[in-house]
Design an enzyme around this catalytic site. Structure first.
Site, short mmCIF file in Angstrom:
data_model
loop_
_atom_site.label_atom_id
_atom_site.label_comp_id
_atom_site.label_asym_id
_atom_site.label_seq_id
_atom_site.Cartn_x
_atom_site.Cartn_y
_atom_site.Cartn_z
N GLY A 284 0.50 -0.93 -0.05
CA GLY A 284 -0.14 0.23 0.11
C GLY A 284 0.64 1.63 -0.59
O GLY A 284 1.36 1.43 -0.83
N SER B 187 6.32 -4.05 -1.65
CA SER B 187 6.12 -2.91 -2.79
C SER B 187 6.19 -1.96 -1.26
O SER B 187 7.33 -2.05 -0.42
CB SER B 187 4.78 -2.79 -3.29
OG SER B 187 4.48 -1.76 -3.28
N TRP B 188 5.22 -1.12 0.04
CA TRP B 188 5.20 -0.96 0.72
C TRP B 188 5.63 -1.55 1.59
O TRP B 188 6.52 -1.28 2.26
CB TRP B 188 4.23 -0.37 0.90
CG TRP B 188 4.24 0.05 2.32
CD1 TRP B 188 3.07 -0.43 3.58
CD2 TRP B 188 4.80 1.50 2.77
NE1 TRP B 188 3.31 0.75 4.65
CE2 TRP B 188 3.94 1.34 4.62
CE3 TRP B 188 5.46 2.20 2.79
CZ2 TRP B 188 4.23 2.26 5.52
CZ3 TRP B 188 5.67 3.18 3.86
CH2 TRP B 188 5.60 3.78 4.70
N ASP C 82 8.59 -4.68 -13.25
CA ASP C 82 8.11 -4.08 -12.36
C ASP C 82 7.45 -2.84 -12.41
O ASP C 82 8.63 -2.00 -12.44
CB ASP C 82 8.25 -4.00 -11.15
CG ASP C 82 7.33 -3.52 -9.90
OD1 ASP C 82 6.13 -2.86 -9.95
OD2 ASP C 82 7.71 -4.33 -9.42
N HIS D 150 4.16 -6.44 -11.00
CA HIS D 150 4.68 -6.18 -9.40
C HIS D 150 4.27 -7.32 -8.67
O HIS D 150 4.51 -7.20 -7.55
CB HIS D 150 4.42 -4.33 -9.02
CG HIS D 150 3.93 -3.57 -8.19
ND1 HIS D 150 5.34 -4.03 -7.31
CD2 HIS D 150 3.09 -4.04 -7.28
CE1 HIS D 150 4.73 -3.30 -6.11
NE2 HIS D 150 3.97 -3.45 -5.92
#
Length: 315
Positions: A45, A112-113, A266, A294
């Site tokens: 996120g 990711s986050w 990605d 991704h």
């Protein structure tokens, strides 16, 4: 079953809500082997939340699997709240959860986050991190945010056009500011369509090949509010990272073993960030998956992540 693909679905053996202050309660759960090596899953996120599929990266006979939803995300309460919601708050929450569960140290697993938060936590509490498996690296640098809001249009002009089309034409030069105004409007007739447009844009650009089911998952009403509103909040504030960013503090975790898994194509988090992180981290190895974007659930990514966790069994 193959050891190189996801494990069968399992249910948690324990779950609950942990008050962390500022009016927030975070949802947490444990699955797998209660006596196993602890591993903490950090969702993306920010604001995406965790789900049942995320337990399946880990052999439940070996790992004590801990998942939680970060402030405002998923099942945590209050939903989509950005009050007292910063990276230092999330790092503090992770440490609170660790002590509450009686865990001495753990492996961090995030994409990711989730990779950003894993690095932030490890740099703050290096003595509590045994190893890290990170995917789809996001360092929160201005260049990465500029890519998300502008550069992606070079590869996904159709999705980028749809993303901007939701905004008044005079506001499209600064989509983050414009979307913040819409996403934080109290009227659901204004903030819900904006959240759907934001989340659909991210979902559309997340996979190597079109994945309508994944995009539909991004567009669920409850999911989109948490994801879009919290992402916009963090992006607006530079991810609440320390001066110099994460790469400026890598000496704190130079000794921690790390495995970096990155999709070659990605488009959400281009692989230059994974490359830069690997070269700043003596204890890390980097694998570029040649046929992936991704998403953690793309075949090449998920197989490699499961293999990485299997390789860490002897840790």
């Amino acid at each position: 079953m193959s050891r190189h693909d996801l494990f069968p679905d399992i249910a948690p053996y324990e779950s609950g809500y942990l008050p962390v202050g500022d009016g927030h309660e975070i949802y947490w759960e444990q699955a797998g082997n209660p006596a196993g090596r602890p591993v903490l899953f950090l969702h993306g996120g920010p604001g995406a939340g965790s789900g049942a599929v995320h337990r399946r990266f880990f052999d439940p006979t070996h790992w004590r699997i801990v998942l939680f939803d970060q402030r405002g995300a998923g099942r945590s309460r209050p939903h989509a709240s950005v009050t007292a919601n910063t990276t230092p708050h999330l790092v503090q929450d992770i440490e609170h959860l660790r002590t509450t569960l009686g865990i001495a140290d753990w492996v961090l697993f995030g994409g990711s986050w989730g990779s950003t938060l894993a690095l932030s936590y490890a740099q703050t509490h290096p003595e509590r991190v045994r190893a890290m498996v990170l995917r789809g690296i996001f360092l929160g640098r201005p260049s990465e945010l500029d890519w998300f809001f502008h550069g992606l249009g070079q590869i996904f002009p159709d999705a980028h056009t749809d993303f901007l089309a939701h905004l008044p034409e005079q506001d499209r030069h600064d989509p983050l500011a414009a979307y913040c105004r819409l996403l934080f409007d109290p009227d659901p007739a204004i903030h819900l369509p904006a959240a759907r447009a934001w989340s659909s844009y991210e979902g559309t650009c997340s996979t190597l090949f079109p994945a309508p089911a994944a995009v539909a998952g991004f567009a669920r009403d409850r999911a989109v509010i948490g994801l879009a509103r919290i992402e916009a909040h963090y992006f607006r504030h530079g991810l609440f990272l320390p001066p110099g960013g994460l790469l400026a503090h890598m000496e704190r975790i130079a000794h921690i073993p790390g495995i970096i898994v990155q999709g070659r194509y990605d488009m959400i988090c281009p692989c230059t960030s994974a490359w830069d992180l690997a070269h700043a981290w003596p204890g890390a190895t980097l694998t570029l998956v040649p046929d992936a974007g991704h998403s953690a659930l793309e075949p090449g990514i998920r197989r490699r992540l499961v293999t990485c966790m299997e390789e860490l069994r002897a840790l």
